[in-house]
Motif scaffolding. Structure first.
Motif, PDB file in Angstrom:
ATOM      1  N   VAL A  42       0.869  -1.172   0.000  1.00  0.00           N
ATOM      2  CA  VAL A  42       0.000   0.000   0.000  1.00  0.00           C
ATOM      3  C   VAL A  42       0.906   1.222   0.000  1.00  0.00           C
ATOM      4  O   VAL A  42       1.711   1.394   0.921  1.00  0.00           O
ATOM      5  CB  VAL A  42      -0.924   0.038   1.230  1.00  0.00           C
ATOM      6  N   ASN A  43       0.802   2.039  -1.015  1.00  0.00           N
ATOM      7  CA  ASN A  43       1.612   3.246  -1.103  1.00  0.00           C
ATOM      8  C   ASN A  43       0.729   4.474  -1.007  1.00  0.00           C
ATOM      9  O   ASN A  43      -0.451   4.452  -1.384  1.00  0.00           O
ATOM     10  CB  ASN A  43       2.418   3.260  -2.406  1.00  0.00           C
ATOM     11  N   PHE A  44       1.315   5.550  -0.503  1.00  0.00           N
ATOM     12  CA  PHE A  44       0.563   6.769  -0.220  1.00  0.00           C
ATOM     13  C   PHE A  44       1.089   7.916  -1.088  1.00  0.00           C
ATOM     14  O   PHE A  44       2.281   8.221  -1.057  1.00  0.00           O
ATOM     15  CB  PHE A  44       0.699   7.137   1.257  1.00  0.00           C
ATOM     16  N   TYR A  45       0.187   8.551  -1.826  1.00  0.00           N
ATOM     17  CA  TYR A  45       0.552   9.640  -2.728  1.00  0.00           C
ATOM     18  C   TYR A  45      -0.330  10.860  -2.469  1.00  0.00           C
ATOM     19  O   TYR A  45      -1.458  10.737  -1.992  1.00  0.00           O
ATOM     20  CB  TYR A  45       0.374   9.222  -4.191  1.00  0.00           C
ATOM     21  N   ILE A  46       0.184  12.014  -2.833  1.00  0.00           N
ATOM     22  CA  ILE A  46      -0.606  13.243  -2.785  1.00  0.00           C
ATOM     23  C   ILE A  46      -0.870  13.684  -4.215  1.00  0.00           C
ATOM     24  O   ILE A  46       0.056  13.832  -5.011  1.00  0.00           O
ATOM     25  CB  ILE A  46       0.128  14.356  -2.020  1.00  0.00           C
ATOM     26  N   SER A  47      -2.137  13.899  -4.529  1.00  0.00           N
ATOM     27  CA  SER A  47      -2.499  14.307  -5.890  1.00  0.00           C
ATOM     28  C   SER A  47      -3.562  15.394  -5.860  1.00  0.00           C
ATOM     29  O   SER A  47      -4.255  15.579  -4.855  1.00  0.00           O
ATOM     30  CB  SER A  47      -3.004  13.104  -6.695  1.00  0.00           C
ATOM     31  N   ASP A  48      -3.670  16.107  -6.966  1.00  0.00           N
ATOM     32  CA  ASP A  48      -4.690  17.141  -7.114  1.00  0.00           C
ATOM     33  C   ASP A  48      -6.063  16.497  -7.294  1.00  0.00           C
ATOM     34  O   ASP A  48      -6.218  15.558  -8.086  1.00  0.00           O
ATOM     35  CB  ASP A  48      -4.360  18.028  -8.313  1.00  0.00           C
ATOM     36  N   ILE A  49      -7.050  16.976  -6.560  1.00  0.00           N
ATOM     37  CA  ILE A  49      -8.387  16.377  -6.605  1.00  0.00           C
ATOM     38  C   ILE A  49      -8.992  16.486  -7.998  1.00  0.00           C
ATOM     39  O   ILE A  49      -9.596  15.540  -8.508  1.00  0.00           O
ATOM     40  CB  ILE A  49      -9.312  17.051  -5.570  1.00  0.00           C
ATOM     41  N   GLY A  50      -8.818  17.637  -8.644  1.00  0.00           N
ATOM     42  CA  GLY A  50      -9.453  17.853  -9.932  1.00  0.00           C
ATOM     43  C   GLY A  50      -8.763  17.173 -11.089  1.00  0.00           C
ATOM     44  O   GLY A  50      -9.413  16.595 -11.961  1.00  0.00           O
ATOM     45  N   THR A  51      -7.429  17.193 -11.103  1.00  0.00           N
ATOM     46  CA  THR A  51      -6.678  16.687 -12.252  1.00  0.00           C
ATOM     47  C   THR A  51      -6.003  15.345 -12.004  1.00  0.00           C
ATOM     48  O   THR A  51      -5.551  14.705 -12.947  1.00  0.00           O
ATOM     49  CB  THR A  51      -5.588  17.689 -12.649  1.00  0.00           C
ATOM     50  N   ASN A  52      -5.899  14.934 -10.758  1.00  0.00           N
ATOM     51  CA  ASN A  52      -5.202  13.707 -10.356  1.00  0.00           C
ATOM     52  C   ASN A  52      -3.697  13.799 -10.601  1.00  0.00           C
ATOM     53  O   ASN A  52      -2.992  12.786 -10.540  1.00  0.00           O
ATOM     54  CB  ASN A  52      -5.776  12.477 -11.067  1.00  0.00           C
ATOM     55  N   GLU A  53      -3.210  14.984 -10.901  1.00  0.00           N
ATOM     56  CA  GLU A  53      -1.783  15.180 -11.087  1.00  0.00           C
ATOM     57  C   GLU A  53      -1.074  15.264  -9.734  1.00  0.00           C
ATOM     58  O   GLU A  53      -1.701  15.471  -8.691  1.00  0.00           O
ATOM     59  CB  GLU A  53      -1.528  16.450 -11.904  1.00  0.00           C
ATOM     60  N   VAL A  54       0.246  15.134  -9.769  1.00  0.00           N
ATOM     61  CA  VAL A  54       1.043  15.164  -8.542  1.00  0.00           C
ATOM     62  C   VAL A  54       0.939  16.520  -7.857  1.00  0.00           C
ATOM     63  O   VAL A  54       1.038  17.566  -8.505  1.00  0.00           O
ATOM     64  CB  VAL A  54       2.518  14.861  -8.858  1.00  0.00           C
ATOM     65  N   CYS A  55       0.729  16.518  -6.534  1.00  0.00           N
ATOM     66  CA  CYS A  55       0.839  17.723  -5.719  1.00  0.00           C
ATOM     67  C   CYS A  55       2.235  17.715  -5.094  1.00  0.00           C
ATOM     68  O   CYS A  55       2.455  17.065  -4.060  1.00  0.00           O
ATOM     69  CB  CYS A  55      -0.229  17.745  -4.621  1.00  0.00           C
ATOM     70  N   SER A  56       3.159  18.380  -5.731  1.00  0.00           N
ATOM     71  CA  SER A  56       4.543  18.359  -5.254  1.00  0.00           C
ATOM     72  C   SER A  56       4.638  18.889  -3.833  1.00  0.00           C
ATOM     73  O   SER A  56       3.928  19.825  -3.449  1.00  0.00           O
ATOM     74  CB  SER A  56       5.429  19.181  -6.185  1.00  0.00           C
ATOM     75  N   ILE A  57       5.548  18.290  -3.058  1.00  0.00           N
ATOM     76  CA  ILE A  57       5.673  18.613  -1.640  1.00  0.00           C
ATOM     77  C   ILE A  57       6.840  19.577  -1.424  1.00  0.00           C
ATOM     78  O   ILE A  57       7.950  19.350  -1.911  1.00  0.00           O
ATOM     79  CB  ILE A  57       5.894  17.331  -0.824  1.00  0.00           C
TER      80      ILE A  57
END
Length: 219
Positions: A50-65
């Motif tokens: 199980v891996n955990f990612y952060i993404s934009d809700i609208g575009t599903n693109e990466v939300c850089s940290i």
């Protein structure tokens, strides 16, 4: 996918203001991560994770940290993450006991971000990508999905579980296979896995060309 199962796939951040109206922090309780990491740790999984990612809700693109921290009442620890916004969290009982929280600040403060829990296969280096190995990976991913769904859903309400048809393999470059059970859309290929693949060790492609392997959910 049924809503009772969907909660294991996508979880929204709790957003709080930090340093005025521009900056945003996203704060999450560690216990939710720990519970899911515990399922993987207790299982006999060679590839499934199980891996955990952060993404934009609208575009599903990466939300850089921009930065991240693990906080408890008495201590502060650095949060490890990748340039793909994957959170690299430790499996740590003490952090769970200490009611730790995960604090993430995105690069873009106006991003509307969410946390995605992705079931996928990792550590494939040295594996021969064959129908046989994909059958093994498919079985592990299916078992992990069932384990994460919990006893109530998997045993008593099994009909609510999503149906897994096989695996989705994302390659670095477009692929095509002469097989009716394999369909590709550019670099993303859908493998309809069957038990008849158990003894088929013919190499399908170079494992180094594989970006990721995820479950193929049909409903």
């Amino acid at each position: 996918m049924n809503k009772m199962v969907l909660k294991f796939v996508t979880v929204s951040f709790l957003a709080v203001a930090a340093g005025g109206a521009v900056a945003k922090e996203f704060v999450m309780s560690y216990d939710g991560f720990y519970d899911r990491l515990k399922v993987v740790n207790k299982g006999d999984f060679q590839y499934a994770r199980v891996n955990f990612y952060i993404s934009d809700i609208g575009t599903n693109e990466v939300c850089s940290i921009k930065s991240g921290t693990i906080l408890t009442e008495k201590n502060e620890y650095p949060l490890n993450y990748t340039d793909k916004a994957q959170l690299l969290l430790p499996y740590d009982k003490q952090l769970d006991t200490d009611k730790a929280v995960i604090v993430v600040q995105p690069q873009n403060p106006v991003h509307d971000c969410q946390l995605k829990l992705q079931i996928e296969a990792n550590e494939l280096e040295g594996l021969a990508l064959s129908k046989q190995s994909l059958l093994v990976i498919n079985s592990e991913l299916e078992e992990l999905l069932t384990d994460l769904s919990g006893f109530f859903v998997s045993k008593l309400m099994w009909f609510l579980l999503p149906e897994q048809k096989g695996v989705v393999v994302t390659f670095k470059t477009p692929k095509q296979f002469d097989d009716e059970r394999i369909t590709c859309e550019k670099s993303v290929c859908y493998f309809e896995v069957t038990d008849s693949w158990e003894d088929n060790t013919t190499v399908l492609a170079d494992i180094n060309e594989v970006v990721k392997v995820t479950p193929w959910i049909s409903k």
